[in-house]
Design a protein around this motif. Structure first.
Motif, PDB file in Angstrom:
ATOM      1  N   GLN A   1       0.833  -1.206   0.000  1.00 50.97           N
ATOM      2  CA  GLN A   1       0.000   0.000   0.000  1.00 50.97           C
ATOM      3  C   GLN A   1       0.863   1.250   0.000  1.00 50.97           C
ATOM      4  O   GLN A   1       0.554   2.236  -0.688  1.00 50.97           O
TER       5      GLN A   1
ATOM      6  N   ASP B   1       0.856   4.265  -2.745  1.00 51.28           N
ATOM      7  CA  ASP B   1       0.648   5.665  -2.373  1.00 51.28           C
ATOM      8  C   ASP B   1       1.778   6.556  -2.892  1.00 51.28           C
ATOM      9  O   ASP B   1       1.549   7.721  -3.243  1.00 51.28           O
TER      10      ASP B   1
ATOM     11  N   ARG C   1       0.161   4.292   6.176  1.00 52.49           N
ATOM     12  CA  ARG C   1      -0.503   5.421   5.521  1.00 52.49           C
ATOM     13  C   ARG C   1      -0.577   6.532   6.568  1.00 52.49           C
ATOM     14  O   ARG C   1      -1.128   6.330   7.655  1.00 52.49           O
TER      15      ARG C   1
ATOM     16  N   ASP D   1      -1.511  10.115   8.131  1.00 49.22           N
ATOM     17  CA  ASP D   1      -2.494  11.188   8.135  1.00 49.22           C
ATOM     18  C   ASP D   1      -2.056  12.346   9.033  1.00 49.22           C
ATOM     19  O   ASP D   1      -2.306  13.503   8.731  1.00 49.22           O
ATOM     20  N   ARG D   2      -1.402  12.017  10.142  1.00 46.99           N
ATOM     21  CA  ARG D   2      -0.951  13.028  11.103  1.00 46.99           C
ATOM     22  C   ARG D   2       0.519  12.750  11.417  1.00 46.99           C
ATOM     23  O   ARG D   2       0.852  11.707  11.989  1.00 46.99           O
TER      24      ARG D   2
ATOM     25  N   GLY E   1       2.397  13.425   1.406  1.00 52.42           N
ATOM     26  CA  GLY E   1       1.413  13.816   0.403  1.00 52.42           C
ATOM     27  C   GLY E   1      -0.025  13.632   0.841  1.00 52.42           C
ATOM     28  O   GLY E   1      -0.911  14.385   0.421  1.00 52.42           O
ATOM     29  N   ARG E   2      -0.307  12.633   1.694  1.00 50.06           N
ATOM     30  CA  ARG E   2      -1.673  12.368   2.148  1.00 50.06           C
ATOM     31  C   ARG E   2      -1.951  12.921   3.544  1.00 50.06           C
ATOM     32  O   ARG E   2      -3.066  12.765   4.054  1.00 50.06           O
ATOM     33  N   ALA E   3      -0.954  13.533   4.167  1.00 48.14           N
ATOM     34  CA  ALA E   3      -1.120  13.978   5.553  1.00 48.14           C
ATOM     35  C   ALA E   3      -2.056  15.180   5.644  1.00 48.14           C
ATOM     36  O   ALA E   3      -1.941  16.130   4.876  1.00 48.14           O
ATOM     37  N   ARG E   4      -2.976  15.131   6.600  1.00 47.10           N
ATOM     38  CA  ARG E   4      -3.875  16.263   6.867  1.00 47.10           C
ATOM     39  C   ARG E   4      -3.265  17.235   7.860  1.00 47.10           C
ATOM     40  O   ARG E   4      -3.643  18.408   7.904  1.00 47.10           O
TER      41      ARG E   4
END
Length: 268
Positions: A25, A29, A147, A149-150, A173-176
């Motif tokens: 995964q 990503d 993956r 996120d934070r 790239g996917r971090a909020r």
């Protein structure tokens, strides 16, 4: 800063079913075309004074090679749609061989250190970080989630800190939420510059300076902050050196290797 190949070190059959799907995964990503999977077993050099008779040593090698073959079968089954480069070997210098295999890779993924129960090579995670010349992502052994996120970045304006900041960019790239934290006395301009670097790569980050914590407690401070933030990745430089083959670490690196329960990206 694109990641084109990821080397995943598998040190036990149990890591195949957990770490390989997570790494697949992660590769998707990051847009990496495939994975290099490595399983190594270490045996002593065959010399006349070897503690094991030659016949027993050869039988041990055959058993280890059989185990590596079974791990390859399981790994390919766990990643049926992903191009896999498999590398398995029995060697008296497994640590060195892993470093050589990492030449083709942009990122190395390893499981967190385990004292007992690893049937293959006793590759020291800390030694690998110091010798790899590549970013090393240390993943928890149980249900690793890769993956992010934070993200918490423990930043120090050193060579290692700057290298870790740059190595983290593809993973953000996917971090909020990305938080850059510095522990102890540090110029606020260092944090502003670190945030500006990420902003230049399309990553928005906030900063915090934790002045009331001593540098020797930086590792525990960062882990506590990661818990408060709900971070799923911690990024730091790795500090240490080799002294007569003994790896000597700074407090932050040692604490994170022994106590972290979340993925840690480390760069030396």
């Amino acid at each position: 800063m694109a990641v084109r190949d990821i080397l995943v070190h598998l040190d036990a059959p149990g890591t195949v079913g957990s770490l390989v799907p997570a790494a697949v995964q992660l590769a998707r990503d990051l847009g990496a075309p495939g994975l290099t999977l490595a399983a190594l077993a270490e045996v002593p050099v065959r010399i006349s004074a070897a503690p094991l008779p030659f016949g027993l040593l050869k039988a041990w090698e055959r058993d280890l090679l059989d185990l590596i073959d079974r791990m390859e079968t399981r790994a390919r089954a766990a990643a049926p749609d992903t191009p896999i480069e498999w590398r398995g070997a029995v060697s008296p210098l497994a640590q060195t061989l892993l470093g050589r295999w990492g030449v083709r890779s942009d990122l190395i993924v390893m499981s967190s250190p385990q004292v007992e129960g690893v049937p293959l090579a006793p590759v020291d995670v800390g030694a690998a970080i110091l010798a790899a010349g590549r970013p090393v992502l240390v993943a928890p052994r149980l249900s690793p989630k890769l993956r992010f996120d934070r993200v918490l970045i423990g930043f120090k304006a050193t060579r290692e800190g700057r290298a870790a900041l740059a190595a983290a960019v593809p993973l953000l790239g996917r971090a909020r939420r990305v938080l850059i934290a510095s522990v102890g006395a540090a110029p606020a301009s260092d944090l502003r510059d670190a945030a500006a670097f990420l902003h230049g790569h399309g990553v928005r980050a906030e900063t915090t300076l934790i002045e009331d914590a001593a540098d020797r407690d930086a590792g525990r401070t960062l882990l506590a902050l990661a818990g408060e933030e709900g971070s799923d990745l911690l990024v730091t430089g790795a500090y240490g050196h080799s002294r007569t083959r003994e790896m000597v670490f700074g407090g932050v690196t040692r604490t994170l290797l022994t106590q972290a329960r979340l993925p840690c990206l480390m760069v030396h």
